[in-house]
Design a protein around this motif. Structure first.
Motif, mmCIF file in Angstrom:
data_model
loop_
_atom_site.group_PDB
_atom_site.id
_atom_site.type_symbol
_atom_site.label_atom_id
_atom_site.label_comp_id
_atom_site.label_asym_id
_atom_site.label_seq_id
_atom_site.Cartn_x
_atom_site.Cartn_y
_atom_site.Cartn_z
ATOM 1 N N PRO A 104 0.911 -1.075 -0.118
ATOM 2 C CA PRO A 104 -0.025 -0.033 0.124
ATOM 3 C C PRO A 104 0.832 1.405 -0.079
ATOM 4 C CG PRO A 104 0.180 -1.079 2.066
ATOM 5 C CD PRO A 104 0.688 -2.063 1.160
ATOM 6 N N TRP A 105 0.499 2.359 -0.607
ATOM 7 C CA TRP A 105 0.981 3.559 -0.741
ATOM 8 C C TRP A 105 1.422 3.903 0.614
ATOM 9 C CZ3 TRP A 105 0.211 8.183 -4.600
ATOM 10 C CH2 TRP A 105 0.297 7.665 -5.784
ATOM 11 N N CYS A 106 0.579 3.885 1.923
ATOM 12 C CA CYS A 106 0.820 4.253 3.098
ATOM 13 C C CYS A 106 2.195 4.002 3.714
ATOM 14 C CB CYS A 106 -0.169 3.890 4.206
ATOM 15 S SG CYS A 106 -0.671 2.201 4.345
ATOM 16 N N VAL A 107 2.763 2.809 3.146
ATOM 17 C CA VAL A 107 4.068 2.284 3.736
ATOM 18 C C VAL A 107 5.188 3.362 3.267
ATOM 19 C CG1 VAL A 107 3.205 0.174 4.180
ATOM 20 C CG2 VAL A 107 4.644 0.587 2.099
ATOM 21 N N LEU A 108 5.034 3.994 2.267
ATOM 22 C CA LEU A 108 6.281 4.817 1.612
ATOM 23 C C LEU A 108 6.454 6.046 2.406
ATOM 24 C CD1 LEU A 108 5.266 4.537 -2.154
ATOM 25 C CD2 LEU A 108 6.965 3.120 -0.971
ATOM 26 N N ASP A 109 7.944 6.037 2.870
ATOM 27 C CA ASP A 109 8.230 6.994 3.764
ATOM 28 C C ASP A 109 9.087 8.035 2.844
ATOM 29 O OD1 ASP A 109 8.792 7.944 6.375
ATOM 30 O OD2 ASP A 109 10.933 7.275 6.192
ATOM 31 N N ARG A 110 10.268 7.659 2.444
ATOM 32 C CA ARG A 110 11.091 8.439 1.572
ATOM 33 C C ARG A 110 11.764 7.913 0.547
ATOM 34 N NH1 ARG A 110 11.625 13.827 2.361
ATOM 35 N NH2 ARG A 110 11.250 13.443 4.693
ATOM 36 N N GLN A 111 11.809 8.905 -0.538
ATOM 37 C CA GLN A 111 12.514 8.375 -1.752
ATOM 38 C C GLN A 111 13.954 8.280 -1.394
ATOM 39 O OE1 GLN A 111 12.132 10.251 -5.640
ATOM 40 N NE2 GLN A 111 13.585 9.338 -6.227
ATOM 41 N N VAL A 112 14.985 7.618 -1.712
ATOM 42 C CA VAL A 112 16.362 7.495 -1.378
ATOM 43 C C VAL A 112 17.213 7.486 -2.599
ATOM 44 C CG1 VAL A 112 16.186 6.492 0.888
ATOM 45 C CG2 VAL A 112 16.591 4.941 -1.107
ATOM 46 N N SER A 113 16.630 6.805 -3.715
ATOM 47 C CA SER A 113 17.481 6.747 -4.982
ATOM 48 C C SER A 113 16.631 6.515 -6.088
ATOM 49 C CB SER A 113 18.764 5.620 -4.867
ATOM 50 O OG SER A 113 19.437 5.745 -5.994
ATOM 51 N N GLU A 114 17.110 6.089 -7.288
ATOM 52 C CA GLU A 114 16.568 5.941 -8.547
ATOM 53 C C GLU A 114 17.441 5.020 -9.434
ATOM 54 O OE1 GLU A 114 13.398 8.127 -11.675
ATOM 55 O OE2 GLU A 114 14.550 9.169 -10.120
ATOM 56 N N LEU A 115 16.703 3.836 -10.025
ATOM 57 C CA LEU A 115 17.672 3.246 -10.761
ATOM 58 C C LEU A 115 17.735 3.560 -12.545
ATOM 59 C CD1 LEU A 115 15.804 -0.397 -10.487
ATOM 60 C CD2 LEU A 115 17.954 0.400 -9.402
ATOM 61 N N SER A 116 18.697 3.529 -12.969
ATOM 62 C CA SER A 116 18.952 3.812 -14.272
ATOM 63 C C SER A 116 18.591 2.673 -15.197
ATOM 64 C CB SER A 116 20.410 4.351 -14.449
ATOM 65 O OG SER A 116 21.229 3.123 -14.202
ATOM 66 N N VAL A 117 18.468 1.427 -14.801
ATOM 67 C CA VAL A 117 18.030 0.355 -15.417
ATOM 68 C C VAL A 117 16.345 0.448 -15.438
ATOM 69 C CG1 VAL A 117 18.064 -2.115 -15.613
ATOM 70 C CG2 VAL A 117 20.121 -0.904 -15.019
ATOM 71 N N SER A 118 15.866 0.171 -16.610
ATOM 72 C CA SER A 118 14.479 0.035 -16.904
ATOM 73 C C SER A 118 13.858 -1.425 -16.455
ATOM 74 C CB SER A 118 14.028 0.634 -18.221
ATOM 75 O OG SER A 118 12.560 0.209 -18.039
ATOM 76 N N LEU A 119 12.781 -1.696 -15.756
ATOM 77 C CA LEU A 119 12.471 -2.810 -15.190
ATOM 78 C C LEU A 119 10.884 -3.264 -15.638
ATOM 79 C CD1 LEU A 119 13.750 -3.316 -11.852
ATOM 80 C CD2 LEU A 119 14.773 -3.858 -13.713
ATOM 81 N N ARG A 239 -6.109 6.962 -1.298
ATOM 82 C CA ARG A 239 -4.954 7.477 -2.019
ATOM 83 C C ARG A 239 -4.469 8.641 -1.615
ATOM 84 N NH1 ARG A 239 -3.304 10.493 -6.154
ATOM 85 N NH2 ARG A 239 -1.834 9.667 -7.621
ATOM 86 N N GLU A 240 -5.293 9.612 -1.397
ATOM 87 C CA GLU A 240 -4.836 11.066 -1.067
ATOM 88 C C GLU A 240 -4.171 10.990 0.449
ATOM 89 O OE1 GLU A 240 -3.787 14.716 -1.561
ATOM 90 O OE2 GLU A 240 -4.988 13.459 -3.107
ATOM 91 N N LEU A 241 -5.050 10.319 1.288
ATOM 92 C CA LEU A 241 -4.277 10.231 2.663
ATOM 93 C C LEU A 241 -3.160 9.364 2.929
ATOM 94 C CD1 LEU A 241 -7.320 11.222 4.744
ATOM 95 C CD2 LEU A 241 -5.535 12.676 4.331
ATOM 96 N N SER A 242 -2.906 8.579 1.813
ATOM 97 C CA SER A 242 -1.595 7.674 2.045
ATOM 98 C C SER A 242 -0.640 8.073 1.252
ATOM 99 C CB SER A 242 -2.328 6.263 1.309
ATOM 100 O OG SER A 242 -3.057 5.483 1.934
ATOM 101 N N ARG A 243 -0.674 9.123 0.600
ATOM 102 C CA ARG A 243 0.478 9.688 -0.279
ATOM 103 C C ARG A 243 1.758 10.036 0.489
ATOM 104 N NH1 ARG A 243 -1.251 15.090 -2.621
ATOM 105 N NH2 ARG A 243 0.750 14.885 -3.767
ATOM 106 N N PRO A 244 2.968 9.710 0.077
ATOM 107 C CA PRO A 244 4.024 10.284 0.946
ATOM 108 C C PRO A 244 4.019 11.513 1.580
ATOM 109 C CG PRO A 244 4.803 8.671 -0.793
ATOM 110 C CD PRO A 244 3.079 9.073 -1.110
ATOM 111 N N ALA A 245 3.762 12.245 0.677
ATOM 112 C CA ALA A 245 3.716 13.784 1.277
ATOM 113 C C ALA A 245 2.627 14.136 2.500
ATOM 114 C CB ALA A 245 3.300 14.872 -0.018
ATOM 115 N N ARG A 246 1.827 13.323 2.491
ATOM 116 C CA ARG A 246 0.598 13.325 3.624
ATOM 117 C C ARG A 246 1.164 12.816 4.543
ATOM 118 N NH1 ARG A 246 -2.302 17.560 1.832
ATOM 119 N NH2 ARG A 246 -3.798 17.154 0.015
ATOM 120 N N ARG A 247 2.178 11.925 4.517
ATOM 121 C CA ARG A 247 2.766 11.051 5.785
ATOM 122 C C ARG A 247 3.555 12.073 6.508
ATOM 123 N NH1 ARG A 247 5.474 5.242 5.877
ATOM 124 N NH2 ARG A 247 4.747 4.740 8.098
ATOM 125 N N VAL A 248 4.276 12.966 5.811
ATOM 126 C CA VAL A 248 5.120 14.035 6.497
ATOM 127 C C VAL A 248 3.952 14.989 7.309
ATOM 128 C CG1 VAL A 248 6.532 16.189 5.969
ATOM 129 C CG2 VAL A 248 6.743 14.212 4.422
#
Length: 304
Positions: A104-119, A239-248
Protein backbone atom coordinates in the motif's frame (compact mmCIF):
# COMPACT_ATOMS: atom_id res chain seq x y z
CA UNK A 1 13.05 -2.14 15.70
CA UNK A 2 14.52 -5.64 15.35
CA UNK A 3 17.91 -5.94 13.71
CA UNK A 4 16.84 -8.27 10.93
CA UNK A 5 13.99 -6.14 9.62
CA UNK A 6 16.06 -2.98 9.54
CA UNK A 7 19.31 -4.47 8.22
CA UNK A 8 18.84 -3.33 4.64
CA UNK A 9 18.17 0.25 5.65
CA UNK A 10 21.06 0.30 8.13
CA UNK A 11 23.40 -1.02 5.45
CA UNK A 12 22.15 1.65 3.10
CA UNK A 13 22.80 4.35 5.70
CA UNK A 14 26.29 3.03 6.37
CA UNK A 15 27.11 2.88 2.67
CA UNK A 16 25.77 6.35 2.00
CA UNK A 17 27.74 7.72 4.96
CA UNK A 18 30.95 6.56 3.28
CA UNK A 19 30.10 8.06 -0.09
CA UNK A 20 30.33 11.46 -1.53
CA UNK A 21 26.59 11.56 -2.01
CA UNK A 22 25.54 12.78 -5.47
CA UNK A 23 23.57 15.99 -5.36
CA UNK A 24 20.53 14.30 -6.90
CA UNK A 25 20.40 11.72 -4.10
CA UNK A 26 20.88 14.39 -1.46
CA UNK A 27 18.10 16.48 -2.98
CA UNK A 28 15.70 13.51 -3.15
CA UNK A 29 16.27 12.72 0.53
CA UNK A 30 15.76 16.33 1.60
CA UNK A 31 12.72 17.15 -0.54
CA UNK A 32 9.08 16.66 0.43
CA UNK A 33 8.32 13.23 -1.06
CA UNK A 34 6.41 13.14 -4.31
CA UNK A 35 4.14 10.36 -5.50
CA UNK A 36 5.90 7.07 -6.33
CA UNK A 37 7.00 6.26 -9.86
CA UNK A 38 8.45 3.07 -11.39
CA UNK A 39 12.21 2.90 -11.05
CA UNK A 40 12.40 4.82 -7.80
CA UNK A 41 14.01 3.32 -4.69
CA UNK A 42 12.13 4.05 -1.47
CA UNK A 43 12.41 3.43 2.23
CA UNK A 44 9.25 1.62 3.32
CA UNK A 45 8.30 1.88 7.00
CA UNK A 46 5.38 0.46 8.95
CA UNK A 47 5.21 0.04 12.69
CA UNK A 48 8.74 -1.20 13.52
CA UNK A 49 9.48 -2.69 10.12
CA UNK A 50 11.85 -0.95 7.70
CA UNK A 51 12.84 -2.09 4.22
CA UNK A 52 14.32 -0.62 1.06
CA UNK A 53 12.29 -1.36 -2.06
CA UNK A 54 12.31 -0.48 -5.72
CA UNK A 55 8.97 0.49 -7.28
CA UNK A 56 8.20 -1.37 -10.51
CA UNK A 57 4.54 -0.42 -11.04
CA UNK A 58 2.02 2.00 -9.50
CA UNK A 59 -1.78 2.01 -9.29
CA UNK A 60 -4.37 4.01 -7.37
CA UNK A 61 -3.56 2.89 -3.82
CA UNK A 62 -0.72 0.35 -4.12
CA UNK A 63 2.66 -0.21 -5.72
CA UNK A 64 4.41 -3.27 -7.02
CA UNK A 65 7.73 -3.35 -5.16
CA UNK A 66 10.82 -5.54 -4.89
CA UNK A 67 13.10 -5.61 -1.83
CA UNK A 68 16.56 -4.17 -2.43
CA UNK A 69 19.73 -5.16 -0.60
CA UNK A 70 23.27 -3.80 -0.56
CA UNK A 71 24.38 -7.21 0.67
CA UNK A 72 25.06 -8.77 -2.72
CA UNK A 73 26.76 -11.90 -1.32
CA UNK A 74 23.31 -13.38 -0.70
CA UNK A 75 20.97 -14.16 -3.59
CA UNK A 76 18.83 -16.80 -5.22
CA UNK A 77 18.24 -17.64 -8.87
CA UNK A 78 15.59 -14.92 -9.14
CA UNK A 79 17.77 -12.16 -7.67
CA UNK A 80 18.79 -9.44 -10.09
CA UNK A 81 22.34 -8.26 -9.37
CA UNK A 82 23.01 -4.74 -10.60
CA UNK A 83 26.32 -2.88 -10.86
CA UNK A 84 27.06 0.34 -9.01
CA UNK A 85 26.31 2.31 -12.17
CA UNK A 86 22.68 1.11 -12.18
CA UNK A 87 21.46 3.59 -9.55
CA UNK A 88 22.23 7.02 -8.19
CA UNK A 89 23.49 5.32 -4.99
CA UNK A 90 26.58 4.18 -6.91
CA UNK A 91 26.57 0.87 -5.02
CA UNK A 92 26.01 -2.70 -6.29
CA UNK A 93 22.46 -3.81 -5.53
CA UNK A 94 20.61 -7.10 -5.18
CA UNK A 95 16.95 -7.00 -6.21
CA UNK A 96 15.07 -10.03 -4.84
CA UNK A 97 12.55 -10.24 -7.68
CA UNK A 98 10.98 -13.46 -6.41
CA UNK A 99 9.85 -11.55 -3.29
CA UNK A 100 8.04 -8.78 -5.16
CA UNK A 101 4.70 -7.82 -3.62
CA UNK A 102 1.87 -5.32 -3.76
CA UNK A 103 2.43 -2.75 -1.02
CA UNK A 104 0.00 0.00 0.00
CA UNK A 105 1.07 3.60 -0.62
CA UNK A 106 0.89 4.27 3.12
CA UNK A 107 4.13 2.37 3.85
CA UNK A 108 6.22 4.67 1.64
CA UNK A 109 8.33 6.96 3.76
CA UNK A 110 11.16 8.54 1.79
CA UNK A 111 12.63 8.23 -1.69
CA UNK A 112 16.35 7.46 -1.44
CA UNK A 113 17.47 6.83 -5.01
CA UNK A 114 16.47 5.90 -8.55
CA UNK A 115 17.48 3.14 -10.94
CA UNK A 116 18.94 3.84 -14.35
CA UNK A 117 17.96 0.32 -15.46
CA UNK A 118 14.41 -0.02 -16.75
CA UNK A 119 12.40 -2.93 -15.30
CA UNK A 120 9.08 -4.56 -16.06
CA UNK A 121 6.51 -4.88 -13.27
CA UNK A 122 7.90 -8.28 -12.21
CA UNK A 123 11.47 -6.97 -12.10
CA UNK A 124 12.57 -8.33 -15.48
CA UNK A 125 14.99 -5.93 -17.18
CA UNK A 126 13.68 -4.44 -20.40
CA UNK A 127 15.47 -5.34 -23.65
CA UNK A 128 17.55 -2.16 -23.54
CA UNK A 129 18.99 -2.91 -20.06
CA UNK A 130 22.64 -3.97 -19.78
CA UNK A 131 25.24 -4.83 -17.15
CA UNK A 132 23.09 -7.02 -14.94
CA UNK A 133 23.24 -10.70 -14.03
CA UNK A 134 21.14 -13.12 -12.03
CA UNK A 135 22.16 -14.80 -8.78
CA UNK A 136 22.68 -18.49 -8.11
CA UNK A 137 20.19 -20.91 -6.51
CA UNK A 138 20.40 -21.24 -2.74
CA UNK A 139 22.49 -24.37 -2.12
CA UNK A 140 20.76 -25.69 1.00
CA UNK A 141 17.98 -24.70 3.43
CA UNK A 142 20.47 -23.90 6.21
CA UNK A 143 22.54 -21.54 4.07
CA UNK A 144 22.92 -17.92 5.17
CA UNK A 145 21.28 -16.84 1.93
CA UNK A 146 18.18 -18.85 2.86
CA UNK A 147 17.96 -17.13 6.24
CA UNK A 148 18.51 -13.73 4.64
CA UNK A 149 15.76 -14.45 2.10
CA UNK A 150 13.36 -15.59 4.83
CA UNK A 151 13.82 -12.32 6.74
CA UNK A 152 13.16 -10.31 3.57
CA UNK A 153 10.07 -12.41 2.82
CA UNK A 154 8.65 -11.85 6.33
CA UNK A 155 9.29 -8.11 6.08
CA UNK A 156 7.55 -7.85 2.71
CA UNK A 157 4.57 -9.81 4.08
CA UNK A 158 4.26 -7.37 6.99
CA UNK A 159 4.46 -4.35 4.70
CA UNK A 160 1.93 -5.86 2.29
CA UNK A 161 -0.55 -6.36 5.15
CA UNK A 162 -0.30 -2.75 6.37
CA UNK A 163 -3.54 -0.77 6.37
CA UNK A 164 -4.97 2.23 8.16
CA UNK A 165 -8.29 3.04 6.48
CA UNK A 166 -11.43 1.60 8.12
CA UNK A 167 -12.91 -1.09 5.90
CA UNK A 168 -16.57 -2.05 5.77
CA UNK A 169 -19.41 -3.60 3.82
CA UNK A 170 -21.72 -0.60 4.20
CA UNK A 171 -24.59 -1.57 6.52
CA UNK A 172 -23.66 0.63 9.51
CA UNK A 173 -26.69 2.92 9.14
CA UNK A 174 -29.03 -0.09 9.06
CA UNK A 175 -27.32 -1.60 12.11
CA UNK A 176 -27.65 1.61 14.14
CA UNK A 177 -31.30 2.00 13.19
CA UNK A 178 -32.01 -1.65 14.00
CA UNK A 179 -30.83 -1.04 17.59
CA UNK A 180 -32.71 2.21 17.93
CA UNK A 181 -29.67 4.47 18.07
CA UNK A 182 -30.40 8.01 16.99
CA UNK A 183 -28.33 11.21 16.96
CA UNK A 184 -28.73 11.87 20.70
CA UNK A 185 -27.63 8.31 21.56
CA UNK A 186 -24.50 8.56 19.42
CA UNK A 187 -23.63 12.00 20.78
CA UNK A 188 -23.85 10.71 24.34
CA UNK A 189 -22.21 7.31 23.89
CA UNK A 190 -19.38 8.46 21.63
CA UNK A 191 -18.92 12.01 22.96
CA UNK A 192 -19.13 13.45 19.46
CA UNK A 193 -20.67 16.55 17.93
CA UNK A 194 -24.11 16.49 16.21
CA UNK A 195 -22.73 16.81 12.64
CA UNK A 196 -20.64 13.67 13.11
CA UNK A 197 -23.55 11.75 14.63
CA UNK A 198 -25.68 12.64 11.61
CA UNK A 199 -22.88 11.67 9.22
CA UNK A 200 -22.64 8.24 10.87
CA UNK A 201 -26.38 7.72 10.60
CA UNK A 202 -26.28 8.73 6.93
CA UNK A 203 -23.33 6.40 6.16
CA UNK A 204 -21.16 9.37 5.19
CA UNK A 205 -18.28 8.58 7.54
CA UNK A 206 -16.85 5.47 9.28
CA UNK A 207 -16.58 4.62 12.94
CA UNK A 208 -13.09 4.64 14.40
CA UNK A 209 -11.85 1.53 16.26
CA UNK A 210 -12.33 3.39 19.57
CA UNK A 211 -15.93 4.27 18.68
CA UNK A 212 -16.63 0.72 17.53
CA UNK A 213 -15.44 -0.55 20.91
CA UNK A 214 -17.84 1.83 22.69
CA UNK A 215 -20.82 0.74 20.60
CA UNK A 216 -20.01 -2.99 20.61
CA UNK A 217 -21.91 -3.79 23.86
CA UNK A 218 -25.15 -2.10 22.82
CA UNK A 219 -24.95 -3.59 19.32
CA UNK A 220 -24.21 -7.05 20.70
CA UNK A 221 -21.20 -7.52 18.44
CA UNK A 222 -17.45 -7.67 18.81
CA UNK A 223 -15.69 -4.40 17.91
CA UNK A 224 -14.20 -5.86 14.72
CA UNK A 225 -17.68 -6.92 13.60
CA UNK A 226 -18.93 -3.39 14.22
CA UNK A 227 -16.06 -1.98 12.16
CA UNK A 228 -16.91 -4.36 9.34
CA UNK A 229 -20.27 -2.55 8.99
CA UNK A 230 -18.57 0.75 8.14
CA UNK A 231 -19.40 2.39 4.82
CA UNK A 232 -16.81 1.66 2.11
CA UNK A 233 -14.42 4.54 1.50
CA UNK A 234 -13.79 6.12 -1.86
CA UNK A 235 -10.50 4.80 -3.22
CA UNK A 236 -9.36 8.32 -4.05
CA UNK A 237 -9.65 9.59 -0.47
CA UNK A 238 -7.65 6.59 0.77
CA UNK A 239 -5.04 7.32 -1.88
CA UNK A 240 -4.91 11.01 -0.99
CA UNK A 241 -4.23 10.37 2.69
CA UNK A 242 -1.78 7.55 1.88
CA UNK A 243 0.47 9.74 -0.28
CA UNK A 244 4.04 10.08 1.03
CA UNK A 245 3.68 13.88 1.19
CA UNK A 246 0.65 13.44 3.46
CA UNK A 247 2.68 11.17 5.73
CA UNK A 248 5.00 14.09 6.41
CA UNK A 249 1.99 16.20 7.42
CA UNK A 250 0.43 13.39 9.45
CA UNK A 251 3.61 12.94 11.46
CA UNK A 252 3.63 16.65 12.25
CA UNK A 253 -0.01 16.39 13.29
CA UNK A 254 0.77 13.38 15.52
CA UNK A 255 3.56 15.34 17.22
CA UNK A 256 1.34 18.36 17.78
CA UNK A 257 -1.53 16.32 19.20
CA UNK A 258 0.55 13.77 21.11
CA UNK A 259 -0.99 10.81 19.36
CA UNK A 260 0.12 7.97 17.08
CA UNK A 261 0.55 8.23 13.34
CA UNK A 262 -2.40 5.90 12.78
CA UNK A 263 -4.68 7.97 15.01
CA UNK A 264 -3.56 11.19 13.34
CA UNK A 265 -4.26 9.74 9.90
CA UNK A 266 -7.73 8.61 10.95
CA UNK A 267 -8.35 12.03 12.46
CA UNK A 268 -7.42 13.62 9.14
CA UNK A 269 -9.65 11.15 7.29
CA UNK A 270 -12.70 11.88 9.44
CA UNK A 271 -12.18 15.63 9.13
CA UNK A 272 -11.76 15.39 5.35
CA UNK A 273 -14.92 13.29 5.06
CA UNK A 274 -16.77 15.81 7.25
CA UNK A 275 -15.70 18.66 4.98
CA UNK A 276 -16.84 16.69 1.96
CA UNK A 277 -20.19 15.86 3.56
CA UNK A 278 -20.95 19.58 3.98
CA UNK A 279 -20.37 20.35 0.31
CA UNK A 280 -22.72 20.12 -2.59
CA UNK A 281 -21.33 16.99 -4.10
CA UNK A 282 -19.70 17.55 -7.52
CA UNK A 283 -19.36 14.73 -10.03
CA UNK A 284 -15.83 14.09 -8.73
CA UNK A 285 -15.11 15.08 -5.10
CA UNK A 286 -12.00 17.25 -4.71
CA UNK A 287 -10.28 15.16 -2.02
CA UNK A 288 -6.88 16.89 -2.38
CA UNK A 289 -8.44 20.31 -1.80
CA UNK A 290 -10.37 19.17 1.28
CA UNK A 291 -7.31 17.44 2.72
CA UNK A 292 -5.25 20.58 2.04
CA UNK A 293 -7.84 22.68 3.87
CA UNK A 294 -7.66 20.42 6.91
CA UNK A 295 -3.87 20.47 7.12
CA UNK A 296 -3.73 24.21 6.43
CA UNK A 297 -5.83 24.83 9.53
CA UNK A 298 -4.20 22.27 11.84
CA UNK A 299 -0.58 22.73 10.82
CA UNK A 300 -0.71 26.45 10.13
CA UNK A 301 0.85 26.11 6.69
CA UNK A 302 0.02 25.06 3.16
CA UNK A 303 -0.65 21.34 2.78
CA UNK A 304 1.93 20.26 0.22
Amino acid sequence: MNQASSSAYEQLRAAVAQLKVPEGVRAAAAAVPGDPRPGQIWRAVWDRVVEIVVVTAVDETSIRAIPVSLETRFHDSGTLLLPASASSLEQPLALWCSLGALLPWCVLDRQVSELSVSLDADGTPTPTATGYRYGSPISRPAAQAAEFRAVLADTMDLLAAAHWAPQGRGDLAVLLKLHGLGPADLIQRLNIQPPRALALLRAQTPLTPQEAALLAPVLGRAPDKVLSANPPLAERVVRELSRPARRVQIRRLAQLTGTTEDNARQQALLATLALAARQERPAEPDWPAWADRYFDVHLGQEGD
